[in-house]
Design a protein around this motif. Structure first.
Motif, PDB file in Angstrom:
ATOM      1  N   SER A 553       9.556  22.165  16.893  1.00 20.29           N
ATOM      2  CA  SER A 553       9.028  22.327  15.540  1.00 20.29           C
ATOM      3  C   SER A 553       9.371  23.736  15.069  1.00 20.29           C
ATOM      4  O   SER A 553       9.034  24.718  15.765  1.00 20.29           O
ATOM      5  N   VAL A 576       1.613  23.918  15.470  1.00 20.19           N
ATOM      6  CA  VAL A 576       2.634  23.079  14.837  1.00 20.19           C
ATOM      7  C   VAL A 576       2.418  23.100  13.331  1.00 20.19           C
ATOM      8  O   VAL A 576       1.436  22.556  12.818  1.00 20.19           O
ATOM      9  N   VAL A 580       8.247  17.861  13.153  1.00 14.10           N
ATOM     10  CA  VAL A 580       8.401  17.758  14.605  1.00 14.10           C
ATOM     11  C   VAL A 580       9.463  16.717  14.923  1.00 14.10           C
ATOM     12  O   VAL A 580       9.549  15.678  14.263  1.00 14.10           O
TER      13      VAL A 580
END
Length: 734
Positions: A553, A576, A580
């Motif tokens: 990511s 994150v 992704v």
């Protein structure tokens, strides 16, 4: 299935508890005779206008005139000689029409006035249109005559015609002909109130047929029909108003009357477990059960009974759902026992409407087998049934066929069906697949409690999705014990059944999802942070697979720790915030050894080769000419070529002699194509046990004899991960 469904002693429901269409079905009712309309008013002596008009839509006449006439071309000196062939009928009929559309008018117009072509049942509209555009009302009589012979195929030429004979003809077709509904409705929509004066004399006349037809047509016309009828005087206008108010009581048009459906000989509805009313717990009487099958059959037959679908739904709402499922499955089994005969199109849709997850489990293996038993169409209907059942498990199994079906035709149909479902939901294929993974009733920790009454068990799954069972004593078992004498006789068998189904379903889910995620890695599919958290991190099953992979990511690689939090290669927490994707070894670069060591230390077994996956790139200068020379000339077993279809390669079409001469794989906007010699014989793949890779090249699309024109530098436009996979496939052939 409720016990009441199995118990033959359950009383039948009284007729007044059932929908009217099951007790007194419309197809068994005698149609009411037409009654005198408008209070019995008849006004004799009314005559429709005697004019004839061609009413063109904008640009329509020009379009008709531009239609290329059949026959010819005729030279200037040929007209008189060819005209004689029209007169004596020796010229081919479409050529006659072409001649009339093309010949000089002083020759063609007299011919048209005397032209009486034979009535033909084939479509003649394209032959008549340029004649009508050229001569308009001079072509009226022959056009009406030919349209009567084929209302569906030739009748469209009458759309611009407005006159008494055409109005009467359209009213007749509207009432009587199912095949001419679209045309006649379009005619009345086009001419609207202008058609009313041509209908009123019949509507107020004595003859029953024309009167009935005209009344039905007047009801279709939008606008103030009564005012338009006033051209015949106030008395006629009042009669038309009364007639229209009374018209709904007339017998329905012939094409709308339900026709008694012929149920197949193999079907004995009295042998089926009859549906049970939801509230009363009483069974359908035998005739009502048979009429229910009639409704299902008619709901699928356009025009057979417009209210069939609604009547079937009304009935379903009154019934115990499990009893309808049992009825539909027994119907399906009877059909299978009879050899799955054709003309039984209602059977699989009934499963789709009333099936449940157990239906899915039993139906899916059959769908997969049917194409190999000359049952492709049957299998496609089975896919429709899965989509109609629509539960998470049904769509999951549909997705499984779409991804790994043995028969490519069925696989493509499943993919198309999933795209339809995704489009309805406004999702991409991948987003739909995420949402199809069922949770199976597991809690947030991926566990389920099964109750035997005096004892309870907790079912969980390890990282390879193998079930384990923990008793209240803390003892871990590999499976759930069978119910004992001391267990609750109702709870324990149900809990044991749920566990058996859970093992089977999770096993199917695991193989499908592992294959899906591996394909996602190759295709470069991405998830938003929210999607990643919802469908992978927090999902009670998917996180077991997700935690055994490396993800990326925003340029940083990470994994999911045991507490489901993201961690980088140093085991530091990682947030994150960007999209992704699953990391391919090419994306990990120099960090690949560190990740491999970390996974080895934690003894994490990956669900598919990721960190140990070979990565391939082109050598300097390789592929600039659009070809991969290092693979050309290789001789490989045909079986290895066929094995490529498991990773997205597709065999070419069967050409001369049924030979498939290439295999290809999509590579972005292009295709990588491998020409094969001697080729694979469709249906007899063992005939040529070896293949030579004659050419390996990149092209806009695969085709025969195109390898001489590859796309120069075309490989540079292919995603490096996808190119690595393609090179791996070709390398593994050697």
């Amino acid at each position: 299935m409720p016990d009441t469904v199995k118990d033959a002693a359950v009383p039948d429901a009284p007729l007044d508890a059932l929908p009217a269409d099951l007790v007194d079905p419309p197809w068994l009712r005698k149609p009411a005779a037409p009654k005198a309309t408008g209070g019995g008013t008849v006004i004799p002596g009314l005559e429709p206008p005697g004019d004839r008009r061609i009413v063109w839509a904008p640009g329509e006449r020009e379009q008709w005139a531009a239609i290329r006439a059949y026959g010819g071309p005729w030279a200037d000196g040929d007209w008189e000689r060819e005209a004689e062939k029209v007169r004596d009928g020796s010229m081919y009929l479409p050529s006659q029409a072409g001649f009339l559309a093309s010949a000089p008018e002083h020759i063609a117009r007299p011919l048209l006035a005397a032209w009486e072509p034979p009535k033909v049942t084939w479509d003649f509209d394209e032959s008549l249109k340029p004649i009508i555009a050229r001569y308009e009302d001079a072509a009226w009589d022959v056009s009406v005559r030919m349209a009567k012979a084929n209302p569906f195929g030739t009748g469209p030429v009458l759309l611009p015609f407005l006159g008494a004979d055409v109005a009467r003809l359209m009213a007749d077709w509207l009432y009587r002909l199912k095949s001419a509904q679209e045309l006649s409705r379009a005619w009345f929509a086009r001419h609207g109130l202008d058609a009313v004066p041509y209908l009123v004399p019949d509507a107020l006349g004595k003859r029953v047929g024309p009167r009935r037809n005209a009344v039905h047509a007047l009801r279709l016309i939008e606008g103030d029909v009564v005012e338009a009828a006033r051209v015949y005087g106030d008395e006629a206008a009042r009669a038309v108003a009364a007639l229209l108010a009374d018209a709904p009581e007339q017998a329905e048009p012939a094409h709308e009357r339900p026709k008694p459906p012929d149920l197949p000989r193999w079907l004995d509805t009295e042998a089926l477990p009859r549906p049970v009313l939801r509230d009363a717990g009483l069974r359908f009487p035998p005739d009502a059960a048979r009429n229910l099958v009639h409704l299902w059959a008619m709901a699928l037959r356009p025009g057979a009974f417009p209210g069939a679908a609604e009547a079937a739904e009304e009935t379903a709402a009154l019934c115990d759902p499990a009893s309808l499922t049992a009825f539909a499955w027994a119907l399906f089994e009877a059909w299978r026992a009879a050899g799955t005969p054709g003309r039984s199109a209602f059977v699989l849709p009934a499963l789709g409407r009333f099936g449940d997850d157990e239906t899915v489990r039993r139906l899916t293996p059959l769908i997969k087998e049917w194409p190999g038993q000359a049952g492709h169409d049957r299998a496609v209907a089975g896919l429709d049934a899965l989509a109609a059942i629509g539960t998470d498990l049904a769509l999951l199994h549909l997705d499984g066929i779409a991804r790994s079906g043995r028969y490519k035709g069925l696989q493509r149909q499943a993919q198309a069906k999933l795209r339809e479902v995704a489009a309805r939901k406004g999702l991409s294929d991948g987003q739909l697949a995420d949402r199809l993974v069922p949770s199976f009733g597991l809690d947030g920790a991926g566990a389920m409690t099964l109750d035997y009454g005096p004892r309870r068990f907790t079912v969980g799954f390890d990282e390879q999705l193998r079930p384990h069972v923990t008793g209240e004593d803390g003892k871990v078992r590999k499976t759930l014990p069978k119910p004992g004498a001391k267990d609750d006789p109702a709870l324990a068998p149900d809990a044991h059944r749920r566990f058996t189904e859970l093992k089977k379903d999770v096993r199917a889910v695991a193989s499908l999802q592992i294959a899906r995620l591996e394909a996602a890695m190759v295709e470069g599919r991405t998830w938003t942070p929210g999607e990643f958290a919802a469908f992978l991190v927090r999902h009670p099953l998917m996180w077991h697979i997700a935690r055994r992979l490396v993800w990326t990511s925003g340029g940083t690689a990470f994994r999911l720790a045991e507490d489901r939090t993201p961690a980088d290669v140093r085991d530091d927490a990682f947030d994150v915030v960007d999209d992704v994707r699953i990391a391919h070894p090419l994306l990990l670069g120099d960090a690949l050894p560190a990740w491999a060591e970390l996974f080895a230390d934690y003894e994490i077994v990956q669900p598919f080769p990721q960190l140990a996956r070979p990565a391939f790139t082109l050598a300097d200068g390789e592929g600039r000419d659009g070809a991969l020379a290092r693979f050309e000339g290789l001789r490989v077993p045909t079986g290895k070529i066929l094995g490529l279809t498991r990773t997205g390669w597709e065999r070419g079409p069967a050409l001369d002699g049924g030979v498939q001469r290439w295999i290809s794989r999509r590579a972005g906007a292009h295709h990588v194509v491998v020409d094969l010699d001697p080729g694979i014989v469709a249906g007899y793949v063992d005939l040529n046990p070896e293949q030579t890779l004659e050419h390996v090249w990149i092209a806009p699309a695969p085709c025969e004899h195109c390898s001489a024109s590859p796309i120069e530098n075309g490989f540079t436009a292919v995603d490096p991960v996808l190119l690595s996979e393609i090179l791996a496939d070709l390398t593994n052939l050697g």
